[in-house]
Design an enzyme around this catalytic site. Structure first.
Site, PDB file in Angstrom:
ATOM      1  N   GLN A 210      -4.178  -1.488   9.584  1.00  0.00           N
ATOM      2  CA  GLN A 210      -4.100  -2.836   9.015  1.00  0.00           C
ATOM      3  C   GLN A 210      -4.637  -3.863  10.017  1.00  0.00           C
ATOM      4  O   GLN A 210      -4.222  -3.893  11.171  1.00  0.00           O
ATOM      5  CB  GLN A 210      -2.637  -3.158   8.648  1.00  0.00           C
ATOM      6  CG  GLN A 210      -2.475  -4.466   7.914  1.00  0.00           C
ATOM      7  CD  GLN A 210      -3.153  -4.480   6.548  1.00  0.00           C
ATOM      8  OE1 GLN A 210      -3.027  -3.552   5.760  1.00  0.00           O
ATOM      9  NE2 GLN A 210      -3.921  -5.535   6.262  1.00  0.00           N
TER      10      GLN A 210
ATOM     11  N   LYS B 125       0.836  -1.209   0.000  1.00  0.00           N
ATOM     12  CA  LYS B 125       0.000   0.000   0.000  1.00  0.00           C
ATOM     13  C   LYS B 125       0.874   1.264   0.000  1.00  0.00           C
ATOM     14  O   LYS B 125       0.615   2.209  -0.743  1.00  0.00           O
ATOM     15  CB  LYS B 125      -0.931   0.000   1.232  1.00  0.00           C
ATOM     16  CG  LYS B 125      -2.050  -1.031   1.100  1.00  0.00           C
ATOM     17  CD  LYS B 125      -2.781  -1.315   2.394  1.00  0.00           C
ATOM     18  CE  LYS B 125      -3.725  -2.500   2.193  1.00  0.00           C
ATOM     19  NZ  LYS B 125      -4.389  -2.958   3.414  1.00  0.00           N
TER      20      LYS B 125
ATOM     21  N   ASP C 107     -11.006   2.846   3.983  1.00  0.00           N
ATOM     22  CA  ASP C 107     -11.333   1.416   3.869  1.00  0.00           C
ATOM     23  C   ASP C 107     -12.847   1.209   3.753  1.00  0.00           C
ATOM     24  O   ASP C 107     -13.303   0.133   3.377  1.00  0.00           O
ATOM     25  CB  ASP C 107     -10.832   0.675   5.126  1.00  0.00           C
ATOM     26  CG  ASP C 107      -9.718  -0.303   4.814  1.00  0.00           C
ATOM     27  OD1 ASP C 107      -9.539  -0.628   3.613  1.00  0.00           O
ATOM     28  OD2 ASP C 107      -9.029  -0.742   5.751  1.00  0.00           O
TER      29      ASP C 107
END
Ligand code: NAP
Length: 295
Positions: A98, A54, A121
């Site tokens: 994460q 990412k 997200d």
């Protein structure tokens, strides 16, 4: 019939090119660089490789990107304080924590602490609710990637029978919600199957578009697929190692037999996978534009 491949790698590359141009335009015209912070707690090897990917992509696109590597011993309070700091940082438009987090940290509490405007997200209940009523700012990344694969491959969803296998909060439920909206790239008739479904093949055989996110290798065989169907395989299953020591992957669809019946199919790897990070980048660019008041 042998199916044509939907290349997620190629579609993701095209979208990243567009995002790179958009980022350059934002910098030049509005002096805004999309800002993304990725927060990793501990040293889970899979999480480390996802976060590294990412970060790498965000840098390639020209983002202002920060990686926070925190020790396994970080407390929940410390993590909440870190998120609060980035919630108030005007240079940061997207915050990604994460998952999974160490067991002593409550994941729900952490995800709810992210400012919904920076929830790239798309997991915060505010954004889940907006998605359900068709007013999403940020769609969750994997389902958004699936929708882009369909749109950019010219697959007509309007009026299509879509059958989804799996009802998780990160794939099955959101892709169902996205595709049933009365909107472009959606407007489908949607059925969701799960382990409580009585006769799964009855449903999957009716699908014009079959989306499989069960996490079970080769759960879908050719006899369960309609001739000419579009098949999207979300599954990523590790089924051993290659001689080079890399994980050998397969999807939830028995690719070799199903490709003889489908019209279009995604491979694993190289299908849905590359789209997920790309959609995270798309959400971050959108967050930067919203924050800057740019159309
Ligand atoms: P999950 O949370 O384990 O959910 C799996 C879903 O599939 C559940 O709803 C389960 O039903 C259903 N299911 C499992 N076996 C089934 C069967 N035999 N028949 C019918 N339904 C069945 O998984 P997930 O997080 O959605 O992920 C699914 C797969 O996609 C995994 O392989 C994951 O690695 C992959 N994935 C890939 C990406 C990507 O970027 N490519 C992103 C996310 C996930 P119940 O609800 O009844 O238990």
């Amino acid at each position: 019939m042998t199916a044509k491949l939907i290349s997620g790698s190629e579609i993701a590359r095209q979208i990243r090119e567009e995002l790179k141009e958009e980022t350059a335009r934002l910098k030049e015209k509005y002096n805004v660089a999309p800002g993304l912070v990725t927060i990793l707690v501990g040293q889970n090897p899979a999480s480390m490789s996802y976060v590294t990917a990412k970060q790498k992509t965000s840098k390639e696109l020209g983002f202002h990107s920060i990686q926070e590597n925190q020790p396994e011993t970080m407390t929940e309070g410390e993590l909440l304080a870190l998120i609060d700091r980035y919630n108030r940082d005007s240079q940061i438009h997207g915050i990604l924590v994460q998952l999974p987090l160490p067991k002593h940290i409550n994941e729900t509490k952490v995800l709810y602490a992210i400012d919904p405007k920076k929830d790239v997200d798309g997991f915060h209940p505010v954004n889940v609710g907006k998605m359900v009523i068709g007013e999403a700012d940020y769609l969750p990344c994997t389902p958004a990637g699936i929708q882009q694969l369909l749109i950019r491959s010219g697959v007509k969803t309007d009026g299509a029978e879509v059958v989804i296998v799996g009802r998780s909060n990160i794939v099955g439920k959101p892709i169902a919600n996205i595709l049933l909206q009365k909107q472009r790239g959606a407007n489908a008739t949607v059925t969701i199957c799960h382990t409580g479904t009585k006769d799964m093949a009855f449903h999957t055989r009716r699908a014009d578009i079959l989306i499989v996110a069960a996490g079970k290798p080769k759960a879908i065989t050719a006899d369960m697929v309609q001739e000419g169907a579009v098949v999207i395989d979300v599954g990523v299953n590790r089924i051993g190692m290659t001689p080079e020591g890399k994980a050998r992957l397969c999807g939830d669809v028995d690719f070799e037999t199903v490709k003889e019946k489908a019209s279009l199919i995604t491979p694993v790897p190289g299908g849905v996978g590359p789209m997920t990070i790309t959609m995270l980048m798309m959400n971050t660019v959108k967050a930067a534009k919203i924050a800057a008041g740019v159309e």
